[in-house]
Design a protein around this motif. Structure first.
Motif, PDB file in Angstrom:
ATOM      1  N   UNK A   1      -7.220  -3.036  -0.572  1.00  0.00           N
ATOM      2  CA  UNK A   1      -6.099  -3.957  -0.154  1.00  0.00           C
ATOM      3  C   UNK A   1      -4.948  -2.959  -0.411  1.00  0.00           C
ATOM      4  N   UNK A   2      -4.075  -3.173   0.739  1.00  0.00           N
ATOM      5  CA  UNK A   2      -2.725  -2.353   0.814  1.00  0.00           C
ATOM      6  C   UNK A   2      -1.583  -2.820   0.933  1.00  0.00           C
ATOM      7  N   UNK A   3      -0.531  -2.232   0.395  1.00  0.00           N
ATOM      8  CA  UNK A   3       0.748  -2.801   0.960  1.00  0.00           C
ATOM      9  C   UNK A   3       1.522  -1.813   1.621  1.00  0.00           C
ATOM     10  N   UNK A   4       2.182  -2.363   2.605  1.00  0.00           N
ATOM     11  CA  UNK A   4       3.240  -1.601   3.694  1.00  0.00           C
ATOM     12  C   UNK A   4       4.442  -2.335   3.839  1.00  0.00           C
ATOM     13  N   UNK A   5       5.450  -1.567   4.189  1.00  0.00           N
ATOM     14  CA  UNK A   5       6.803  -2.263   4.256  1.00  0.00           C
ATOM     15  C   UNK A   5       7.458  -1.720   5.703  1.00  0.00           C
ATOM     16  N   UNK A   6       8.267  -2.666   6.142  1.00  0.00           N
ATOM     17  CA  UNK A   6       9.182  -2.426   7.313  1.00  0.00           C
ATOM     18  C   UNK A   6      10.433  -2.651   7.067  1.00  0.00           C
ATOM     19  N   UNK A   7      11.382  -1.625   6.887  1.00  0.00           N
ATOM     20  CA  UNK A   7      12.707  -1.859   6.839  1.00  0.00           C
ATOM     21  C   UNK A   7      13.218  -2.041   8.166  1.00  0.00           C
ATOM     22  N   UNK A   8      14.624  -2.478   8.340  1.00  0.00           N
ATOM     23  CA  UNK A   8      15.408  -2.583   9.273  1.00  0.00           C
ATOM     24  C   UNK A   8      15.562  -1.399  10.065  1.00  0.00           C
ATOM     25  N   UNK A   9      15.053  -1.453  11.422  1.00  0.00           N
ATOM     26  CA  UNK A   9      15.350  -0.327  12.268  1.00  0.00           C
ATOM     27  C   UNK A   9      14.368   0.924  11.935  1.00  0.00           C
ATOM     28  N   UNK A  10      13.214   0.854  11.238  1.00  0.00           N
ATOM     29  CA  UNK A  10      12.151   1.665  10.901  1.00  0.00           C
ATOM     30  C   UNK A  10      10.791   1.291  11.117  1.00  0.00           C
ATOM     31  N   UNK A  11      10.069   2.258  11.222  1.00  0.00           N
ATOM     32  CA  UNK A  11       8.469   2.062  11.419  1.00  0.00           C
ATOM     33  C   UNK A  11       8.182   1.491  10.017  1.00  0.00           C
ATOM     34  N   UNK A  12       6.832   0.764  10.369  1.00  0.00           N
ATOM     35  CA  UNK A  12       6.294   0.379   9.086  1.00  0.00           C
ATOM     36  C   UNK A  12       5.579   1.694   8.315  1.00  0.00           C
ATOM     37  N   UNK A  13       5.668   1.686   6.874  1.00  0.00           N
ATOM     38  CA  UNK A  13       5.113   2.513   6.336  1.00  0.00           C
ATOM     39  C   UNK A  13       4.330   2.242   5.279  1.00  0.00           C
ATOM     40  N   UNK A  14       3.387   3.036   4.864  1.00  0.00           N
ATOM     41  CA  UNK A  14       2.299   2.695   3.834  1.00  0.00           C
ATOM     42  C   UNK A  14       3.117   2.823   2.260  1.00  0.00           C
ATOM     43  N   UNK A  15       2.742   1.935   1.467  1.00  0.00           N
ATOM     44  CA  UNK A  15       3.485   1.835   0.264  1.00  0.00           C
ATOM     45  C   UNK A  15       2.266   2.147  -0.932  1.00  0.00           C
ATOM     46  N   UNK A  16       1.075   1.347  -0.752  1.00  0.00           N
ATOM     47  CA  UNK A  16       0.248   1.617  -1.935  1.00  0.00           C
ATOM     48  C   UNK A  16      -1.187   0.768  -1.496  1.00  0.00           C
ATOM     49  N   UNK A  17      -2.194   1.498  -2.166  1.00  0.00           N
ATOM     50  CA  UNK A  17      -3.503   0.919  -1.873  1.00  0.00           C
ATOM     51  C   UNK A  17      -4.318   0.912  -3.054  1.00  0.00           C
ATOM     52  N   UNK A  18      -5.308   0.072  -2.839  1.00  0.00           N
ATOM     53  CA  UNK A  18      -6.271  -0.151  -4.112  1.00  0.00           C
ATOM     54  C   UNK A  18      -7.909  -0.537  -3.688  1.00  0.00           C
ATOM     55  N   UNK A  19      -8.580   0.271  -4.335  1.00  0.00           N
ATOM     56  CA  UNK A  19     -10.023   0.169  -3.903  1.00  0.00           C
ATOM     57  C   UNK A  19     -10.553  -1.210  -4.300  1.00  0.00           C
ATOM     58  N   UNK A  20     -11.773  -1.729  -3.808  1.00  0.00           N
ATOM     59  CA  UNK A  20     -12.391  -2.783  -3.944  1.00  0.00           C
ATOM     60  C   UNK A  20     -12.467  -3.256  -5.394  1.00  0.00           C
ATOM     61  N   UNK A  21     -13.151  -2.315  -6.006  1.00  0.00           N
ATOM     62  CA  UNK A  21     -13.181  -2.594  -7.429  1.00  0.00           C
ATOM     63  C   UNK A  21     -12.014  -2.466  -8.433  1.00  0.00           C
ATOM     64  N   UNK A  22     -10.858  -1.874  -7.878  1.00  0.00           N
ATOM     65  CA  UNK A  22      -9.676  -1.749  -8.581  1.00  0.00           C
ATOM     66  C   UNK A  22      -9.530  -0.392  -9.296  1.00  0.00           C
ATOM     67  N   UNK A  23     -10.636   0.486  -9.127  1.00  0.00           N
ATOM     68  CA  UNK A  23     -10.577   1.589 -10.084  1.00  0.00           C
ATOM     69  C   UNK A  23      -9.402   2.743  -9.257  1.00  0.00           C
ATOM     70  N   UNK A  24      -9.615   2.913  -7.930  1.00  0.00           N
ATOM     71  CA  UNK A  24      -8.854   3.887  -7.272  1.00  0.00           C
ATOM     72  C   UNK A  24      -7.570   3.377  -6.701  1.00  0.00           C
ATOM     73  N   UNK A  25      -6.602   4.124  -6.994  1.00  0.00           N
ATOM     74  CA  UNK A  25      -5.028   3.656  -6.437  1.00  0.00           C
ATOM     75  C   UNK A  25      -4.556   4.974  -5.593  1.00  0.00           C
ATOM     76  N   UNK A  26      -3.737   4.443  -4.751  1.00  0.00           N
ATOM     77  CA  UNK A  26      -2.720   5.659  -3.954  1.00  0.00           C
ATOM     78  C   UNK A  26      -1.372   5.086  -3.688  1.00  0.00           C
ATOM     79  N   UNK A  27      -0.351   6.011  -3.701  1.00  0.00           N
ATOM     80  CA  UNK A  27       0.780   5.603  -3.682  1.00  0.00           C
ATOM     81  C   UNK A  27       1.823   6.547  -2.685  1.00  0.00           C
TER      82      UNK A  27
END
Length: 120
Positions: free
Chosen positions: A34-60
């Motif tokens: 599961x990941x979160x992304x965001x798009x600010x006005x006038x900008x490209x969509x960007x990666x925010x955070x990700x979590x693995x299926x079991x919830x052990x590994x995260x990235x920001x």
């Protein structure tokens, strides 16, 4: 039918906090990153955070590291993004995505987005 429904967005002052939720249905939630992304006005969509299926590994993304925390509750088929110390630069539409692979693509499952506005 696959659905991802984000909620929890809103207007907050700088320095405040919000918690976004992403409720999933129609697929085996625990098998997906599961990941979160965001798009600010006038900008490209960007990666925010990700979590693995079991919830052990995260990235920001560097821009949110130390301020945002991603989590998930596989019993509730829901992912979360706790956002603290919010800045005006965090203003964007936030999207959750579910992907079998590490990187989410347009071919994966996406929510409709929730607006986060941070006032100075």
């Amino acid at each position: 039918q696959v659905q991802l429904v984000e909620s929890g967005g809103g207007l907050v002052q700088a320095g405040g906090s919000l918690r976004l939720s992403c409720a999933a249905s129609g697929f085996t939630f625990r098998n997906y990153y599961m990941s979160w992304f965001r798009r600010a006005p006038g900008k490209e969509r960007e990666f925010v955070a990700r979590i693995s299926g079991g919830g052990v590994n995260t990235n920001y993304a560097d821009s949110v590291k130390g301020r945002f925390t991603i989590s998930r509750d596989n019993a509730k088929n829901t992912a979360y993004l706790q956002m603290n110390s919010l800045k005006p630069g965090d203003t964007a539409v936030y999207y959750c995505a579910a992907a079998r692979a590490f990187y989410a693509t347009e071919d994966d499952y996406w929510g409709q987005g929730t607006q986060v506005t941070v006032s100075s």
